[in-house]
Write a protein that holds these residues in place. Structure first.
Motif, PDB file in Angstrom:
ATOM      1  N   ILE A   6       0.837  -1.191   0.000  1.00 28.51           N
ATOM      2  CA  ILE A   6       0.000   0.000   0.000  1.00 28.51           C
ATOM      3  C   ILE A   6       0.873   1.242   0.000  1.00 28.51           C
ATOM      4  CG2 ILE A   6      -1.859  -1.152   1.236  1.00 28.51           C
ATOM      5  CD1 ILE A   6      -1.012   0.380   3.742  1.00 28.51           C
ATOM      6  N   GLU A   7       0.279   2.340  -0.423  1.00 27.61           N
ATOM      7  CA  GLU A   7       0.954   3.624  -0.359  1.00 27.61           C
ATOM      8  C   GLU A   7       1.027   4.041   1.103  1.00 27.61           C
ATOM      9  OE1 GLU A   7      -0.439   8.018  -1.594  1.00 27.61           O
ATOM     10  OE2 GLU A   7      -0.066   6.674  -3.288  1.00 27.61           O
ATOM     11  N   ALA A  59      -4.773   2.095   6.542  1.00 29.05           N
ATOM     12  CA  ALA A  59      -5.255   1.165   5.503  1.00 29.05           C
ATOM     13  C   ALA A  59      -4.412  -0.100   5.425  1.00 29.05           C
ATOM     14  CB  ALA A  59      -5.313   1.856   4.138  1.00 29.05           C
ATOM     15  N   SER A  63      -9.000  -2.261   4.076  1.00 27.66           N
ATOM     16  CA  SER A  63      -9.214  -1.056   3.262  1.00 27.66           C
ATOM     17  C   SER A  63      -8.237  -0.937   2.105  1.00 27.66           C
ATOM     18  CB  SER A  63      -9.140   0.198   4.141  1.00 27.66           C
ATOM     19  OG  SER A  63     -10.305   0.319   4.934  1.00 27.66           O
ATOM     20  N   SER A  64      -7.104  -1.660   2.154  1.00 21.25           N
ATOM     21  CA  SER A  64      -6.180  -1.661   1.015  1.00 21.25           C
ATOM     22  C   SER A  64      -6.189  -2.985   0.270  1.00 21.25           C
ATOM     23  CB  SER A  64      -4.749  -1.371   1.488  1.00 21.25           C
ATOM     24  OG  SER A  64      -4.284  -2.419   2.336  1.00 21.25           O
ATOM     25  N   ARG A  65      -7.019  -3.933   0.714  1.00 21.54           N
ATOM     26  CA  ARG A  65      -6.957  -5.287   0.175  1.00 21.54           C
ATOM     27  C   ARG A  65      -8.220  -5.701  -0.578  1.00 21.54           C
ATOM     28  NH1 ARG A  65      -3.289  -8.546   4.098  1.00 21.54           N
ATOM     29  NH2 ARG A  65      -2.145  -6.887   5.172  1.00 21.54           N
ATOM     30  N   THR A 101      -7.249   9.530  -5.616  1.00 20.24           N
ATOM     31  CA  THR A 101      -7.664   8.214  -5.120  1.00 20.24           C
ATOM     32  C   THR A 101      -7.673   7.154  -6.206  1.00 20.24           C
ATOM     33  OG1 THR A 101      -9.993   8.692  -5.552  1.00 20.24           O
ATOM     34  CG2 THR A 101      -9.131   9.308  -3.373  1.00 20.24           C
ATOM     35  N   GLU A 168      -8.506   2.927  -6.407  1.00 21.40           N
ATOM     36  CA  GLU A 168      -7.335   2.131  -6.034  1.00 21.40           C
ATOM     37  C   GLU A 168      -7.218   2.026  -4.521  1.00 21.40           C
ATOM     38  OE1 GLU A 168      -5.679   0.418  -8.079  1.00 21.40           O
ATOM     39  OE2 GLU A 168      -6.544   1.286  -9.895  1.00 21.40           O
ATOM     40  N   PRO A 169      -7.563   0.880  -3.926  1.00 21.93           N
ATOM     41  CA  PRO A 169      -7.517   0.745  -2.470  1.00 21.93           C
ATOM     42  C   PRO A 169      -6.148   1.029  -1.864  1.00 21.93           C
ATOM     43  CG  PRO A 169      -8.738  -1.070  -3.451  1.00 21.93           C
ATOM     44  CD  PRO A 169      -8.101  -0.309  -4.588  1.00 21.93           C
ATOM     45  N   TRP A 170      -5.080   0.622  -2.547  1.00 24.33           N
ATOM     46  CA  TRP A 170      -3.738   0.815  -2.002  1.00 24.33           C
ATOM     47  C   TRP A 170      -3.330   2.287  -1.964  1.00 24.33           C
ATOM     48  CZ3 TRP A 170      -0.443   3.101  -5.576  1.00 24.33           C
ATOM     49  CH2 TRP A 170      -0.838   3.030  -6.913  1.00 24.33           C
ATOM     50  N   ARG A 171      -4.047   3.125  -2.699  1.00 28.81           N
ATOM     51  CA  ARG A 171      -3.718   4.545  -2.771  1.00 28.81           C
ATOM     52  C   ARG A 171      -4.752   5.430  -2.073  1.00 28.81           C
ATOM     53  NH1 ARG A 171      -3.251   7.121  -8.687  1.00 28.81           N
ATOM     54  NH2 ARG A 171      -1.263   6.016  -8.637  1.00 28.81           N
TER      55      ARG A 171
END
Length: 446
Positions: A6-7, A59, A63-65, A101, A168-171
């Motif tokens: 993730i970011e 996240a 929330s990032s996955r 986002t 993009e969840p990772w961002r």
């Protein structure tokens, strides 16, 4: 196979001391997933002093996955107004806060092959029309034109919602957290909240591993950790964990840019050049001690949704059996011992989802898998989140239990939670999300 990263909120090396814990604030948000971060974001935008405490990193868990879908269709009618509100926020959130986002309005299409899938899509279409959504049923020829590359004749019906999209969840959530900080919020990573203090029966402070923060309002937005946290306060929140697995592929031929879901596959294009894919309508439900404690609450769900859940007895049962359910606030808690849940992806689900996808869209036959990951989904008995006050402890609130819908409806939930805290007219009716609607919480409140 690698796990996607993730970011980070702070991409620079952490050579300086972490920011100090404020002695007091207006609101403390417990949890740095999308629900907690958007709550802090909208509070900060309104000028409310807010501190967000996250035991790990922003996240770091579900929330990032997640899949990265942002949709209105297919929602429970009780959740539909919040889904519509949230989509409107997604459409404007980058401009509003000067962030990126990764949101794109692409539309989303569900494709149906079996009689039950067709009936479900037709039912959703009626619900969408009643709710004013821009949704359309597509027959076989129209569906083939709409989704070039779909296997000819395999799917006889499609349900397309024009203004749904993807992000993009990772961002997305770290970007929202940065915006909250710019607006005045304090965000503390690696700062677990151990519990609360009360005065006269009402919340008076939040106790963290790095010090106590005086406040009169707090929000439990801890995702799958919310039940454990509230249990230490004598509050029984019915919530179970479900594992969802995702894999990333790259190199397919020409396939649609919009997310597409069938009865046994799902995919969406990513901004990093790949595609996130999964086996739709299939998750792992680990058997844990809470599975037995909450059997009466979840039995109706198991009866109606058993085809979508695979029960598994594994090491998580022993881990949770040994995990303390009560603790003092002057020592380490489970939230400090386990900063981030990182479940193992279910390879059987991922392989099956990929094979199903290749049958649905033959252009994916040339794709190769590059990453896999899994996340813990926090599920409630009715698959609807709890958003609002916990009346037994004045000042304490909850924003949790999103049951796999959190990323898409997160901005709307954060806005609703911030409005409840501020005492202003809420953007949607909060009644469907009240904490005491469950059998367990209603019995304890009586």
């Amino acid at each position: 196979m690698q796990t996607l990263q993730i970011e980070r909120l702070d991409p620079a090396p952490r050579t300086a001391a972490p920011p100090p814990v404020p002695a007091e604030t207006d609101v403390v948000v417990i949890g740095g997933g999308i629900a907690g971060v958007t709550t802090a974001l909208f509070l900060a935008e309104a000028g409310v002093r807010v501190v967000l405490c996250e035991k790990g990193v922003i996240a770091g868990e579900q929330s990032s996955r997640n899949w990265g879908w942002v949709r209105q269709m297919g929602r429970d009618p009780r959740e539909m107004p919040l889904s519509v509100e949230s989509l409107a926020l997604w459409h404007d959130i980058d401009r509003r806060f000067g962030i990126d986002t990764g949101f794109r309005e692409t539309g989303i299409t569900y494709v149906s092959r079996t009689a039950s899938e067709i009936a479900q899509s037709q039912g959703w279409a009626e619900q969408a029309r009643a709710g004013g959504l821009r949704s359309h049923l597509l027959d076989g020829p129209a569906l083939a034109r709409h989704l070039p590359g779909i296997a000819t004749g395999r799917y006889s019906l499609g349900l397309w919602t024009e203004d749904d999209g993807r992000a993009e969840p990772w961002r997305a959530v770290p970007q929202m957290a940065r915006a909250a900080i710019r607006l005045g919020a304090t965000i503390l990573e690696t700062c677990a909240v151990r519990g609360i203090e009360t005065a006269g029966g009402a919340l008076s402070a939040v106790v963290t591993e790095r010090g106590t923060i005086r406040c009169t309002r707090a929000v439990v937005a801890g995702g799958v950790w919310s039940r454990l946290f509230l249990g230490n306060l004598g509050l029984d929140f019915p919530q179970l964990k479900i594992i969802g697995s995702v894999t990333r592929v790259e190199g397919p031929g020409a396939v649609p840019a919009m997310p597409v879901g069938g009865g046994d596959f799902a995919f969406r294009q990513r901004l990093d050049g790949g595609w996130s894919i999964a086996l739709r309508n299939a998750n792992i439900a680990p058997i844990t001690p809470d599975s037995f404690r909450l059997l009466r609450d979840f039995l109706p769900t198991l009866v109606t949704s058993w085809r979508e859940l695979s029960l598994r007895l594994n090491g998580q049962f022993v881990t949770e059996l040994a995990m303390p359910r009560r603790w003092a606030l002057d020592g380490a808690t489970p939230f400090e011992r386990i900063r981030t849940l990182d479940p193992v992806p279910h390879e059987g689900h991922l392989s099956k989802g990929f094979e199903n996808l290749k049958r649905a869209f033959p252009a994916f036959a040339s794709a190769r898998r590059t990453h896999s990951w899994a996340g813990m989904i926090d599920a409630t008995p009715d698959a609807i989140p709890a958003i609002g006050a916990i009346d037994r402890v004045p000042g304490l609130h909850i924003c949790s239990g999103f049951s796999g819908h959190g990323f898409g409806i997160g901005p709307g939930a954060g806005r609703l939670m911030s409005e409840i805290l501020r005492g202003v007219t809420p953007c949607v009716d909060p009644a469907p999300f009240r904490f005491d609607r469950f059998r367990t919480t209603a019995a304890r409140a009586a």
